[in-house]
Design an enzyme around this catalytic site. Structure first.
Site, PDB file in Angstrom:
ATOM      1  N   HIS A  85       0.838  -1.204   0.000  1.00 25.14           N
ATOM      2  CA  HIS A  85       0.000   0.000   0.000  1.00 25.14           C
ATOM      3  C   HIS A  85       0.874   1.254   0.000  1.00 25.14           C
ATOM      4  O   HIS A  85       1.465   1.616   1.010  1.00 25.14           O
ATOM      5  CB  HIS A  85      -0.916  -0.022   1.228  1.00 25.14           C
ATOM      6  CG  HIS A  85      -1.900   1.094   1.276  1.00 25.14           C
ATOM      7  ND1 HIS A  85      -2.882   1.175   2.233  1.00 25.14           N
ATOM      8  CD2 HIS A  85      -2.077   2.192   0.478  1.00 25.14           C
ATOM      9  CE1 HIS A  85      -3.600   2.257   2.044  1.00 25.14           C
ATOM     10  NE2 HIS A  85      -3.120   2.890   0.987  1.00 25.14           N
ATOM     11  N   ILE A  86       0.956   1.915  -1.148  1.00 21.40           N
ATOM     12  CA  ILE A  86       1.696   3.172  -1.275  1.00 21.40           C
ATOM     13  C   ILE A  86       0.754   4.318  -0.936  1.00 21.40           C
ATOM     14  O   ILE A  86      -0.403   4.338  -1.381  1.00 21.40           O
ATOM     15  CB  ILE A  86       2.260   3.336  -2.697  1.00 21.40           C
ATOM     16  CG1 ILE A  86       3.175   2.158  -3.047  1.00 21.40           C
ATOM     17  CG2 ILE A  86       3.020   4.647  -2.832  1.00 21.40           C
ATOM     18  CD1 ILE A  86       3.673   2.165  -4.476  1.00 21.40           C
ATOM     19  N   GLN A  87       1.256   5.286  -0.176  1.00 15.30           N
ATOM     20  CA  GLN A  87       0.415   6.396   0.254  1.00 15.30           C
ATOM     21  C   GLN A  87      -0.194   7.147  -0.919  1.00 15.30           C
ATOM     22  O   GLN A  87       0.459   7.396  -1.936  1.00 15.30           O
ATOM     23  CB  GLN A  87       1.225   7.387   1.109  1.00 15.30           C
ATOM     24  CG  GLN A  87       1.581   6.872   2.482  1.00 15.30           C
ATOM     25  CD  GLN A  87       2.947   6.248   2.552  1.00 15.30           C
ATOM     26  OE1 GLN A  87       3.325   5.496   1.656  1.00 15.30           O
ATOM     27  NE2 GLN A  87       3.698   6.541   3.596  1.00 15.30           N
ATOM     28  N   GLY A  91      -5.148   3.290  -2.305  1.00 18.89           N
ATOM     29  CA  GLY A  91      -4.988   1.979  -1.696  1.00 18.89           C
ATOM     30  C   GLY A  91      -6.018   1.676  -0.616  1.00 18.89           C
ATOM     31  O   GLY A  91      -6.376   0.514  -0.403  1.00 18.89           O
ATOM     32  N   HIS A 142       2.693   1.413   6.319  1.00 20.55           N
ATOM     33  CA  HIS A 142       2.993   1.553   4.885  1.00 20.55           C
ATOM     34  C   HIS A 142       4.362   0.947   4.555  1.00 20.55           C
ATOM     35  O   HIS A 142       5.245   1.610   4.008  1.00 20.55           O
ATOM     36  CB  HIS A 142       2.955   3.022   4.462  1.00 20.55           C
ATOM     37  CG  HIS A 142       1.555   3.571   4.361  1.00 20.55           C
ATOM     38  ND1 HIS A 142       0.716   3.260   3.320  1.00 20.55           N
ATOM     39  CD2 HIS A 142       0.863   4.397   5.181  1.00 20.55           C
ATOM     40  CE1 HIS A 142      -0.447   3.880   3.495  1.00 20.55           C
ATOM     41  NE2 HIS A 142      -0.389   4.575   4.626  1.00 20.55           N
ATOM     42  N   TRP A 279       2.980   9.925   9.204  1.00 24.21           N
ATOM     43  CA  TRP A 279       3.523   8.584   8.986  1.00 24.21           C
ATOM     44  C   TRP A 279       4.878   8.407   9.675  1.00 24.21           C
ATOM     45  O   TRP A 279       5.735   7.649   9.239  1.00 24.21           O
ATOM     46  CB  TRP A 279       3.681   8.268   7.490  1.00 24.21           C
ATOM     47  CG  TRP A 279       2.389   8.341   6.737  1.00 24.21           C
ATOM     48  CD1 TRP A 279       1.281   7.577   6.951  1.00 24.21           C
ATOM     49  CD2 TRP A 279       2.066   9.226   5.656  1.00 24.21           C
ATOM     50  NE1 TRP A 279       0.287   7.918   6.066  1.00 24.21           N
ATOM     51  CE2 TRP A 279       0.728   8.925   5.264  1.00 24.21           C
ATOM     52  CE3 TRP A 279       2.768  10.217   4.976  1.00 24.21           C
ATOM     53  CZ2 TRP A 279       0.101   9.601   4.226  1.00 24.21           C
ATOM     54  CZ3 TRP A 279       2.137  10.898   3.961  1.00 24.21           C
ATOM     55  CH2 TRP A 279       0.815  10.577   3.592  1.00 24.21           C
ATOM     56  N   GLN A 393     -15.113   5.218 -10.682  1.00 29.69           N
ATOM     57  CA  GLN A 393     -14.048   6.181 -10.973  1.00 29.69           C
ATOM     58  C   GLN A 393     -14.433   7.533 -10.407  1.00 29.69           C
ATOM     59  O   GLN A 393     -15.400   8.150 -10.840  1.00 29.69           O
ATOM     60  CB  GLN A 393     -13.829   6.296 -12.485  1.00 29.69           C
ATOM     61  CG  GLN A 393     -12.653   7.183 -12.869  1.00 29.69           C
ATOM     62  CD  GLN A 393     -11.332   6.481 -12.618  1.00 29.69           C
ATOM     63  OE1 GLN A 393     -11.153   5.346 -13.020  1.00 29.69           O
ATOM     64  NE2 GLN A 393     -10.412   7.161 -11.977  1.00 29.69           N
TER      65      GLN A 393
END
Length: 513
Positions: A85-87, A91, A142, A279, A393
């Site tokens: 999971h990329i910030q 995600g 993350h 984070w 979307q």
């Protein structure tokens, strides 16, 4: 009076029918009177996915092995999906799809008020999904590719060994009751006597029966004090594991992730940090240690960076938002982790980019935030799993609401030069995979239809596999399919060449209607 009421009733009924038909077009898959539980069927699914652009120009060459993605995912076996999971890549939404929207034999148990869901396999209490919403941040907040690949196996082994030990203990208790455990445990059988029993069992062909009893007898040495019901059974005894058939099988990990347009992702992260996100509890573990404050300085003083301007965000040279997607997908061990003095800057950038491309290419699946329906399509075809509701979307994001001049956009692109190149590579691979998979499906469907027509004309039943006598027909269809495919791929297409390509399904539906 009767005529008036009849006309009024006719108008009402007609309006209701019209609205139902329109609703089916606008919200495919949400309601389906022909499918149980509101699921959309195989025939309905093809209509919700956009047709590949026949005019799309390929930028990179990818062999078939990189385009073909069909995995025999064994959810009842030992296979595990690992979500990187990329910030600010969407995600969170995709992660919720995995735990709440996948059609499973045993759905994930998501209870109100709990952040994590329980996603067990249908045949036992082991997780098949490693993600934020199933196992939590077990490898750190993350966690990137370097952290996950070194952490996930150990974390799952630790969790599942604990569950297996409890299961083994209960099985041993049942076995003891079946074989009169207390009598065997308290018998004064010596080591020589046990060997004699073993030899005799082999002579009489009762070795399997002996092995079963031997597992119970071996508990004499694995139980603390004999005969007490509160004694803890050591299930790590080699003999116990062999006799009961308990052993660790090979586990496969399938890594997946999402990518996003670097400029939009960067702006979204800035707005998130501006609201107080940090984070700062992320571990950034690499080569068995976390980076020192000198290797990874902070961009702000205090508890957070709330209220920072975009200029301040861009001016910090240590900002991990810069080229975040490349850094989180690359093997950081190749460049000395966060120690910038290990490898020259240009060589470091090139190594990271190539590593990120390789890892992305080798992943079981990756999607793009800007192409939600295509992402859904490729995931379903890769893992042979189906979503209950179609992906939506959303073009109205916080990043889309930021007004920027050309100079600022250029500055962000320079700060994310590696991410820009990675995304260009990923988008081309993504589009080629989608086009290839759709063409394969169309080809198989045409072959199937042709065989069915031939059988119906001859009055025969339809067979799943064509016989040798029909191989020439199938081969001819496959050979001619490639030439016809691009010319026949008309209809709905997507934007090409724009910065933020999206899939405007509402306009397509209205135009089609």
């Amino acid at each position: 009076m009767v005529e008036r009421s009849s006309k009024f009733l006719l108008i009402v009924v007609g309006s209701v029918c019209f609205m139902l038909i329109l609703y089916q077009y606008v919200a495919p898959g949400v309601i389906n009177f022909g499918s149980p539980h509101g699921y959309f069927t195989e025939e309905d699914e093809g209509d919700i996915f956009p047709t590949p652009d026949p005019h799309y120009v390929k930028k990179y060459y990818f062999p078939v092995r990189d385009l073909e993605r069909t995995i025999d995912f064994q959810i009842k076996g030992e296979d595990v999906i690992v979500f990187l999971h990329i910030q600010k890549t969407g995600g969170t939404t995709f992660g919720r799809h995995l735990v709440q929207n996948v059609r499973l034999e045993v759905p994930c148990d998501c209870r109100p008020g709990q952040k994590k869901c329980t996603c067990y396999r249908p045949n036992r209490k082991e997780t098949w999904l490693f993600s934020r919403f199933s196992t939590g941040w077990s490898c750190g907040l993350h966690a990137d590719w370097t952290e996950l690949t070194n952490c996930v196996p150990g974390v799952l082994n630790k969790k599942e060994n604990k569950q297996k030990n409890q299961s083994i203990s209960s099985r041993l208790t049942s076995l003891a009751v079946t074989l009169d455990f207390k009598e065997l445990l308290h018998s004064s059988v010596t080591h020589q006597r046990e060997r004699a029993i073993q030899r005799r069992a082999k002579r009489e062909g009762r070795e399997e029966e002996w092995r079963l009893h031997w597992g119970v007898l071996d508990l004499r040495y694995t139980v603390g004090r004999r005969g007490t019901g509160s004694d803890r059974i050591r299930s790590d005894s080699p003999c116990v594991r062999v006799c009961l058939g308990v052993g660790k099988s090979h586990r496969k990990f399938y890594y997946i992730t999402l990518l996003r347009d670097p400029v939009s992702r960067y702006l979204s992260e800035w707005r998130h940090v501006q609201r107080g996100a940090t984070w700062k509890t992320s571990l950034h573990m690499c080569d068995g240690r976390t980076p020192t404050p000198e290797e990874l300085p902070s961009c702000y003083e205090g508890s957070d960076w709330s209220g920072c301007t975009l200029q301040q965000f861009m001016d910090c040279p240590y900002n991990l938002a810069n080229n975040r997607q490349v850094r989180m997908l690359a093997d950081l061990s190749l460049v000395g982790c966060y120690n910038m003095s290990t490898v020259p800057e240009k060589k470091r950038a090139q190594l990271l980019l190539e590593s990120a491309k390789k890892n992305l290419r080798d992943m079981a699946f990756f999607g793009l935030t800007e192409y939600q329906r295509k992402t859904q399509f490729l995931f379903e075809r890769t893992f042979r799993l189906r979503f209950i509701r179609p992906f939506m979307q959303y073009n109205s994001t916080r990043a889309a609401g930021v007004d920027l001049d050309n100079a600022t956009v250029q500055r962000i692109e320079e700060l994310n030069e590696l991410d820009m190149e990675l995304y260009d590579y990923a988008r081309d691979l993504f589009q080629q995979r989608y086009q290839y998979t759709r063409q394969q499906e169309r080809r198989q469907q045409r072959i199937k239809n042709h065989i069915q027509q031939n059988h119906q004309g001859l009055g025969l039943g339809v067979s799943l596999w064509p016989s040798r006598g029909r191989q020439s027909v199938v081969s001819a269809l496959e050979d001619g399919e490639v030439e016809r495919e691009e010319g026949e791929e008309g209809g709905r297409t997507e934007e090409a060449g724009s910065r933020l390509p999206t899939e405007d399904y509402m306009n397509q539906i209205i135009n089609r209607w």
